[in-house]
Design an enzyme around this catalytic site. Structure first.
Site, PDB file in Angstrom:
ATOM      1  N   GLU A  48       1.530   7.875   7.099  1.00 13.47           N
ATOM      2  CA  GLU A  48       1.749   8.092   5.837  1.00 13.47           C
ATOM      3  C   GLU A  48       3.346   8.537   5.928  1.00 13.47           C
ATOM      4  O   GLU A  48       3.824   9.461   6.762  1.00 13.47           O
ATOM      5  CB  GLU A  48       1.142   9.247   5.221  1.00 13.47           C
ATOM      6  CG  GLU A  48       1.293   9.523   3.759  1.00 13.47           C
ATOM      7  CD  GLU A  48       0.526  10.607   3.162  1.00 13.47           C
ATOM      8  OE1 GLU A  48       0.219  10.331   1.662  1.00 13.47           O
ATOM      9  OE2 GLU A  48       0.178  11.448   3.746  1.00 13.47           O
ATOM     10  N   LYS A 121      -2.700   5.689  -3.198  1.00 10.36           N
ATOM     11  CA  LYS A 121      -3.329   6.846  -2.907  1.00 10.36           C
ATOM     12  C   LYS A 121      -3.744   7.388  -4.031  1.00 10.36           C
ATOM     13  O   LYS A 121      -2.985   7.639  -4.978  1.00 10.36           O
ATOM     14  CB  LYS A 121      -2.320   7.596  -2.063  1.00 10.36           C
ATOM     15  CG  LYS A 121      -3.047   9.120  -1.713  1.00 10.36           C
ATOM     16  CD  LYS A 121      -1.889  10.147  -1.097  1.00 10.36           C
ATOM     17  CE  LYS A 121      -2.727  11.081  -0.517  1.00 10.36           C
ATOM     18  NZ  LYS A 121      -1.647  12.355   0.285  1.00 10.36           N
ATOM     19  N   CYS A 161      -4.783  10.195   3.829  1.00 10.05           N
ATOM     20  CA  CYS A 161      -4.504  11.483   3.879  1.00 10.05           C
ATOM     21  C   CYS A 161      -5.607  12.067   3.327  1.00 10.05           C
ATOM     22  O   CYS A 161      -6.734  12.219   3.619  1.00 10.05           O
ATOM     23  CB  CYS A 161      -3.045  11.833   3.591  1.00 10.05           C
ATOM     24  SG  CYS A 161      -2.640  13.462   4.356  1.00 10.05           S
TER      25      CYS A 161
END
Length: 272
Positions: A48, A121, A161
């Site tokens: 990321e 995301k 994440c």
């Protein structure tokens, strides 16, 4: 959907300690991609925020790109084509609906340099403890679509994440052979939760999990946990890099997935 019936595939997670200079970050990534490809990896994933980590949160907005255009996407496309690998481009900032925000997006390029998947995301990180504070929603617009792609090793699910803390996202992927989770976990949360959550996602979904991460002290003072790792369908960590730039390599064995699912058919036993 394609499903690999047998075989072994070498996969690689790249770890970086990105800073505020995009060109420097891309140069580091290029060297590590070349290293992974040279060691036989057919699928490589970046972490990321690999092009940029800056104490200035507006910096990501200034470098954001429209989908299909821009130097960061050009870098990923060219690297995949040059090395003949599938390349999962960590995350990069793409244009959002709001002028002052970005989409934190993963783009996947196949071994011909063609973009075959995009994941924005969904879950945006927020954390506050003493002087340590993060609020991704201030500069990032969330995605809404669970995404995967078909590759030589079968179906691959994409996540990023903070998504790691939401197991329902991974269930929504359906049956996958590999989950990829680029990350920039903080040192505080990573030390407490990173490995146990990654292993849980591998055990629950009886698949490989590959988590390329940021790992070290960044310009501006941010510290990320690192520990990029590859985990097998039984939840065993097969490769890990604690900190600093580098490459984590492992073989992904399709027979291993099949054997785990046959001996413990938990996916077939689901009732809800």
């Amino acid at each position: 959907m394609t499903e690999a019936s047998a075989g072994k595939f070498r996969i690689a997670a790249i770890q970086t300690v990105s800073g505020p200079e995009v060109e420097e970050n891309l140069a580091v990534a290029a060297d590590l991609i070349a290293q992974a490809a040279g060691e036989g990896a057919s699928l490589i994933a970046l972490p990321e925020y690999f092009p940029l980590i800056s104490p200035d949160e507006s910096a990501k907005v200034r470098i954001r790109e429209a989908e299909g255009r821009g130097p960061i996407q050009g870098f990923l496309r060219e690297a995949a084509l040059r090395h003949g690998v599938w390349l999962v481009g960590g995350t990069l900032p793409l244009v959002a609906q709001a002028d002052d925000k970005v989409r934190n997006s993963t783009l996947v390029f196949d071994d011909t340099g063609r973009c075959v998947a995009r994941y924005d995301k969904i879950h945006l990180f927020g954390f506050s403890r003493g002087a340590e504070r993060y609020d991704e929603a201030a500069s990032i617009e969330p995605g809404a679509q669970v995404t995967g792609f078909d590759a030589p090793m079968g179906r691959v699910g994409l996540s990023v994440c903070y998504d790691l803390r939401f197991p329902e996202l991974f269930r929504a992927m359906g049956a996958v052979n590999l989950i990829i989770l680029p990350a920039a976990f903080t040192y505080t949360t990573g030390k407490a939760h990173w490995e146990v959550l990654l292993r849980a996602r591998a055990i629950e979904n009886q698949c490989y999990v590959m988590a390329p991460a940021q790992g070290g002290q960044h310009p501006g003072g941010r510290v990320t946990w690192g520990h990029s790792m590859i985990i097998d369908p039984w939840g065993e960590v097969v490769a890990v890099l604690e900190s600093g730039p580098g490459v984590v390599l492992a073989e992904m064995d399709i027979d291993r997935i099949r054997n785990v699912r046959e001996s413990l058919p938990a996916l077939r036993h689901r009732c809800l």
